[in-house]
Each structure stands twice: as structure tokens, then as C-alpha cells.
Design a protein around this motif. Structure first.
Motif, mmCIF file in Angstrom:
data_model
loop_
_atom_site.group_PDB
_atom_site.id
_atom_site.type_symbol
_atom_site.label_atom_id
_atom_site.label_comp_id
_atom_site.label_asym_id
_atom_site.label_seq_id
_atom_site.Cartn_x
_atom_site.Cartn_y
_atom_site.Cartn_z
ATOM 1 N N GLN A 21 15.084 -7.077 32.525
ATOM 2 C CA GLN A 21 14.596 -7.469 31.257
ATOM 3 C C GLN A 21 15.094 -6.230 29.953
ATOM 4 O O GLN A 21 15.211 -5.176 30.446
ATOM 5 C CB GLN A 21 13.193 -7.779 31.240
ATOM 6 N N ASP A 22 15.146 -6.948 28.862
ATOM 7 C CA ASP A 22 15.580 -6.024 27.890
ATOM 8 C C ASP A 22 14.817 -4.560 27.760
ATOM 9 O O ASP A 22 15.358 -3.557 27.537
ATOM 10 C CB ASP A 22 15.434 -6.709 26.468
ATOM 11 N N ARG A 23 13.496 -4.716 28.018
ATOM 12 C CA ARG A 23 12.398 -3.551 27.801
ATOM 13 C C ARG A 23 12.965 -2.582 29.057
ATOM 14 O O ARG A 23 12.931 -1.326 28.825
ATOM 15 C CB ARG A 23 11.256 -4.182 27.981
ATOM 16 N N GLU A 24 13.150 -3.151 30.200
ATOM 17 C CA GLU A 24 13.356 -2.377 31.316
ATOM 18 C C GLU A 24 14.807 -1.606 31.174
ATOM 19 O O GLU A 24 15.047 -0.294 31.475
ATOM 20 C CB GLU A 24 13.510 -3.043 32.654
ATOM 21 N N TYR B 14 8.399 -0.388 12.575
ATOM 22 C CA TYR B 14 9.227 -1.476 12.968
ATOM 23 C C TYR B 14 9.483 -2.750 11.994
ATOM 24 O O TYR B 14 10.294 -3.138 11.865
ATOM 25 C CB TYR B 14 8.407 -2.446 14.391
ATOM 26 N N GLY C 231 16.216 -1.128 27.891
ATOM 27 C CA GLY C 231 15.929 0.207 27.062
ATOM 28 C C GLY C 231 15.310 1.112 27.407
ATOM 29 O O GLY C 231 15.703 2.347 27.131
ATOM 30 N N ASP C 232 14.299 1.077 28.205
ATOM 31 C CA ASP C 232 13.645 2.132 28.689
ATOM 32 C C ASP C 232 14.521 3.198 29.837
ATOM 33 O O ASP C 232 14.411 4.320 29.487
ATOM 34 C CB ASP C 232 12.081 1.607 29.575
ATOM 35 N N TYR D 236 16.153 -4.077 21.636
ATOM 36 C CA TYR D 236 15.152 -3.277 22.122
ATOM 37 C C TYR D 236 14.788 -2.104 21.029
ATOM 38 O O TYR D 236 15.383 -2.028 20.169
ATOM 39 C CB TYR D 236 15.409 -2.417 23.250
ATOM 40 N N SER D 237 13.375 -1.583 20.882
ATOM 41 C CA SER D 237 13.301 -0.531 20.108
ATOM 42 C C SER D 237 11.949 0.330 20.712
ATOM 43 O O SER D 237 11.038 -0.403 21.398
ATOM 44 C CB SER D 237 13.156 -0.867 18.807
ATOM 45 N N THR D 238 11.533 1.479 19.984
ATOM 46 C CA THR D 238 10.477 2.269 20.439
ATOM 47 C C THR D 238 9.700 2.340 19.316
ATOM 48 O O THR D 238 8.975 3.350 19.296
ATOM 49 C CB THR D 238 11.089 3.435 21.074
#
Length: 256
Positions: free
Chosen positions: A14-17, A58, A19-20, A50-52
Motif C-alpha cells: 500500500q502507499d503508506r507502506e 497537511y 512511503g514509510d 504519501y506524506s508525514t
């Protein structure tokens, strides 16, 4: 090696994985405060993959950016021009970027000291940009950090092609009835200036001015004299009944 293996392993992430894992790999090479990943395609509104950021950041870095300021962003224009590899914002920014109205009204809100973007050009006129950002309190990246990040270009390129290789179907939004709608802005840049009755030459000049190019730089890019650029700028201001770049930017964004 564990992070690299995760990035390039077969299978769907997934995008989050993704990006992390990217952020973890880059953290071994340099310090940064934020990570954000955007996908750009022509003049369409960029997709945030993705962003942190926290909630407040945000709104500035993503939501406000997507409403129109991205059209004046050096990273956006570099993506449209097919740039590949890692690059600093300071190397892309026009000569008057840091004194431009765009910088004063939007970019200064980010309070960034520096931004480094990894540009990966894909098919279908799409470019994914993975940005590492440092606040003013963190200062700019050191020469050593910059060299190490440049060496990571092949890894980042492989990551994007492995996990975000095809994004065409992502450049659509769902409306309230589940129908798929193009996510392009209401009008492309050319359409905005056209509705304001500017000629093609006038539109090209004011677009470059708003990006942060000086009259001298605009003249060099368009192959005309600085005096001719200034004449066109005066004509635009008179035609639009304005007297400053602040009013020009406001009119531009409202017309979006």
C-alpha cells in the motif's frame, strides 16, 4: 538491507507502506523533517500518494497546494518538463523566486529551509516526485547528505517503478454518485489567461513572472528583449485594471 529488500520485494504494498519504507531508507542517509510524495500528469491536479504531515501542515502542503499554487511550483514545472533524478529546490527556483508573490503568499507558509525531490518519469506523461523537506530550524542539507542522497537515485527509481509504475487510473475522482470524473483543474493555465483576454505572448510572460522569473530571465527564455517584456507587463496590468503582482496572483487564483 531489510528496508531495501522491503522496497524491492515482489508483491503489492500500500502507499503508506511504500512511503514509510522510503522514509526509513532515506533517514539512514540524511536528516529531514517531512516526506511527501506527489504524482504529476500534465496540468492535472497532482495526487498526494504519501506524506508525514500533521493535520495543520497537511492543509498547507497538500490541500492548499492542490487548489492552485502547484501550477507555479518549480517542482511541478520540472515534472512537466520530464526531469529525472534528485534535485534541490534551490537549483530549480527562478532567479526571483524567493522574492516573488507566489513565495510571499504561499511558499513562505511552509517555513522550509530546503527541499530535495527525487523525480521519476513514468509512462503516460506521469512523474512521481518524492520530496524530503527540512524546516528553517533544521537548516539546509549538508554537502555529505546531498551526495549520499544522490547515490540513492537508482534505489528510488526502482521503488517507484515497482510500486507506482502505473497511476493513470488514479488521476480520477469519484463524484457523489460513484461516477469517475477527471481530476484536472477547472481550467488549464492557458484557459485561465484566455478567459482574461490575454494574448499567447502576454500569457507566457505573466505565467513566468508569477513563477518568480525576472523580466531579464523572461526575455532570455522567450528570446525577446527585457524592454519588450516590460511593455507586455504594463499592457497586461492595464488590460486587467491592476497595478501590482499581488493583484495579478489574486486574479489568477480566483480565475482557477
Amino acid at each position: 538491507m531489510g528496508v531495501v529488500s522491503t522496497l524491492l520485494a515482489p508483491g503489492s504494498l500500500q502507499d503508506r507502506e511504500v512511503g514509510d519504507a522510503f522514509g526509513e531508507a532515506m533517514a539512514a542517509l540524511a536528516h529531514f523533517d517531512f516526506v511527501v510524495v506527489f504524482a504529476y500528469r500534465q496540468a492535472e491536479r497532482p495526487i498526494d500518494l504519501y506524506s508525514t504531515f500533521g493535520v495543520e501542515d497537511y492543509q498547507v502542503f497538500v490541500r492548499l497546494y492542490q487548489k492552485g499554487p502547484y501550477l507555479l511550483d518549480p517542482f511541478y514545472h520540472a515534472a512537466r518538463n520530464g526531469l529525472s533524478g534528485a534535485v534541490r529546490m534551490s537549483d530549480l527556483a527562478p532567479d526571483r523566486f524567493f522574492s516573488s508573490e507566489y513565495f510571499r503568499t504561499y511558499y513562505s507558509q511552509t517555513r522550509l529551509a530546503e527541499e530535495i525531490g527525487f523525480f521519476v518519469r513514468l509512462e503516460e506523461d506521469t512523474t512521481v516526485v518524492l520530496s524530503l523537506m527540512r524546516r528553517t530550524s533544521s537548516r539546509i542539507f549538508s554537502p555529505r547528505e546531498w551526495r549520499q542522497l544522490k547515490m540513492a537515485e537508482p534505489l528510488v527509481d526502482a521503488l517507484v517503478r515497482r510500486h507506482w509504475g502505473s497511476l493513470a487510473t488514479r488521476f480520477v475522482d469519484q463524484d457523489g454518485h460513484g461516477r469517475r470524473q477527471p481530476s484536472s483543474v477547472p481550467a488549464r493555465v492557458e484557459g485561465v489567461w484566455g478567459r482574461l483576454n490575454l494574448t499567447a505572448r502576454e500569457a507566457a510572460i505573466v505565467d513566468l513572472v508569477l513563477q518568480g522569473h525576472s523580466s531579464e530571465a523572461v526575455g532570455r527564455r522567450l528570446g525577446i528583449t527585457t524592454g519588450t517584456v516590460k511593455v507586455h507587463r504594463r499592457n497586461v496590468y492595464r488590460k486587467l485594471s491592476i497595478s501590482s503582482q499581488t493583484q495579478l496572483l489574486s486574479l489568477y487564483l480566483k480565475s482557477m
